[in-house]
Design an enzyme around this catalytic site. Structure first.
Site, PDB file in Angstrom:
ATOM      1  N   GLY A  84      46.074  35.625  47.970  1.00 49.79           N
ATOM      2  CA  GLY A  84      45.933  37.024  47.592  1.00 49.79           C
ATOM      3  C   GLY A  84      47.279  37.710  47.639  1.00 49.79           C
ATOM      4  O   GLY A  84      48.324  37.079  47.816  1.00 49.79           O
ATOM      5  N   HIS A  85      47.241  39.033  47.510  1.00 43.98           N
ATOM      6  CA  HIS A  85      48.471  39.817  47.476  1.00 43.98           C
ATOM      7  C   HIS A  85      48.743  40.540  48.792  1.00 43.98           C
ATOM      8  O   HIS A  85      49.638  41.369  48.859  1.00 43.98           O
ATOM      9  CB  HIS A  85      48.427  40.827  46.328  1.00 43.98           C
ATOM     10  CG  HIS A  85      48.491  40.192  44.977  1.00 43.98           C
ATOM     11  ND1 HIS A  85      48.550  40.920  43.805  1.00 43.98           N
ATOM     12  CD2 HIS A  85      48.490  38.882  44.598  1.00 43.98           C
ATOM     13  CE1 HIS A  85      48.577  40.088  42.768  1.00 43.98           C
ATOM     14  NE2 HIS A  85      48.542  38.851  43.228  1.00 43.98           N
TER      15      HIS A  85
END
Length: 397
Positions: free
Chosen positions: A245-246
């Site tokens: 993810g970020h």
């Protein structure tokens, strides 16, 4: 043994509802979605049956429990479970059940949400799986063809005193969950999963809300694990596992001139695995009267994270059409404490703040990050603060 499983899960449904309402010393009314025509094989659309059970529960003057038994239930259209209701205690028990979205992404692709709880109070959602089947929309987007933006899987909007426990969300078209315009929402033990390359599949997004608690989430997705938008106050996130993810992001902020600020945010005990970012604050480079203050990031482990600690006030994700002005977002009183692990890039700490409104009172305490078993770098622009204890990379204040 397999034949006994559904009966066991049904007992758990009944036990959950019974125990919950025993605690509040009130007699509950129970509604099973199958009694309203829901099809547990997933072959027939069950939207109207779910709405029928909701209508009765919402209209009841007694506390109500909606039971969704084991099985697969198709909800093929955007569905709003709306209030205000006649009672302030509605429990939805979904252990063993999977709600699936339509196979044709266009059926909900232009809707804001697939499932929405709006203007409700005292709703409790327990267990179950939400599968929005977003893969075909992701494929459309990657092809370059015109596609709808997609629907958020679960919206909790304009509501108070909501609890979500043990829910799993997979393969959302867009964000998995949004909390917007709410007060006192608790999210505990949720699992959120989508491929790392799935576009804009943020895990949990919070905006225009206060007193929000997120505990023990496990999030693997294609965008921010948790994202924080304007108007967020008193947010607590604890024991989160993020990756792929970020990372955890406050922002992006500052697109509009008149924008509510973000204040009193704590993220405690976090693990990041091969994420784009760890803790990020981002704002557009354009005028705004928004702000971010009193934010605390504590007790985190980074494993091969590209940007473990970053403030980016020149946010421009596609490097086109950005105004290239100084950000008006005022960032102050941000602390990073007990942050350890490995950076996937040489610059492990980056504070790229606004020329017009420099970041103030940043604090680093007991930060120990490495890059390929060496000491990484820190970069500061328009940032002021202090460092305490052992800080590696060395502070650039």
């Amino acid at each position: 043994m397999a034949k006994q499983l559904p009966h066991t899960l049904l007992l758990r449904h009944a036990l959950f509802c019974s125990l919950f309402f025993t605690q509040i010393l009130a007699k509950s009314t129970t509604y099973n979605v199958v009694d309203f025509g829901a099809d547990p094989t997933g072959l027939k659309d069950s939207t109207l049956a779910f709405l029928g059970a909701w209508s009765n529960a919402c209209g009841s003057w007694r506390p109500a429990c909606i039971q969704v038994p084991p099985g697969q239930f198709l909800l093929g259209t955007a569905t709003r479970f709306g209030g205000p209701c006649n009672n302030k205690v509605i429990s939805i028990s979904m252990g063993g059940a999977t709600l699936v979205g339509p196979s044709d992404y266009r059926a909900i692709g232009e809707a804001l949400h697939w499932l929405t709880f709006d203007q409700v109070s005292g709703v409790r959602i327990h267990g179950g799986v939400l599968d929005a089947r977003g893969g075909s929309l992701w494929a459309c987007k990657s092809s370059g063809q015109p596609c709808p933006i997609g629907a958020i899987t679960l919206g909790i909007t304009n509501s108070n005193n909501v609890v979500v426990t043990g829910l799993t969300s997979i393969n959302s078209q867009l964000f998995h969950m949004i909390i917007s315009g709410c007060n006192n929402v608790k999210v505990h033990g949720v699992k959120i999963m989508a491929p790392g390359n799935s576009p804009n599949t943020d895990g949990i997004h919070v905006q225009f809300s206060s007193d929000i608690t997120i505990l023990n989430p496990r999030i693997r997705t294609g965008d921010d694990c948790v994202s924080v938008g304007p108007g967020t106050k008193n947010l607590w996130v604890e024991d989160i596992a993020c990756g792929p993810g970020h990372g955890i992001s406050i922002g992006s902020l500052g697109w509009g001139m008149n924008e509510d600020g973000v204040t009193n945010v704590t993220v405690r005990t976090a693990t990041f695995s091969k994420t784009m970012n760890g803790f990020r604050i981002k704002s557009w480079g354009r005028p705004s009267n928004g702000f971010v203050n009193n934010v605390h990031f504590e007790h985190a482990f980074m494993s091969d994270v590209q940007n473990p600690i970053v403030i980016d006030q020149h946010y421009c994700p596609y490097y086109t059409g950005c105004p290239q002005m100084a950000s008006g977002i005022r960032i102050s009183d941000i602390s990073y404490k007990d942050i350890h692990g490995t950076s996937a890039t040489q610059v492990a700490v980056k504070f790229d703040c606004s020329l017009k409104h420099p970041c103030r009172r940043l604090r680093l305490e007991d930060v120990n990050l490495t890059y390929k078993n060496q000491v990484p770098q820190a970069s500061c622009r328009n940032a002021g603060g202090t460092a305490f204890g052992t800080v590696q990379p060395e502070s650039c204040f």
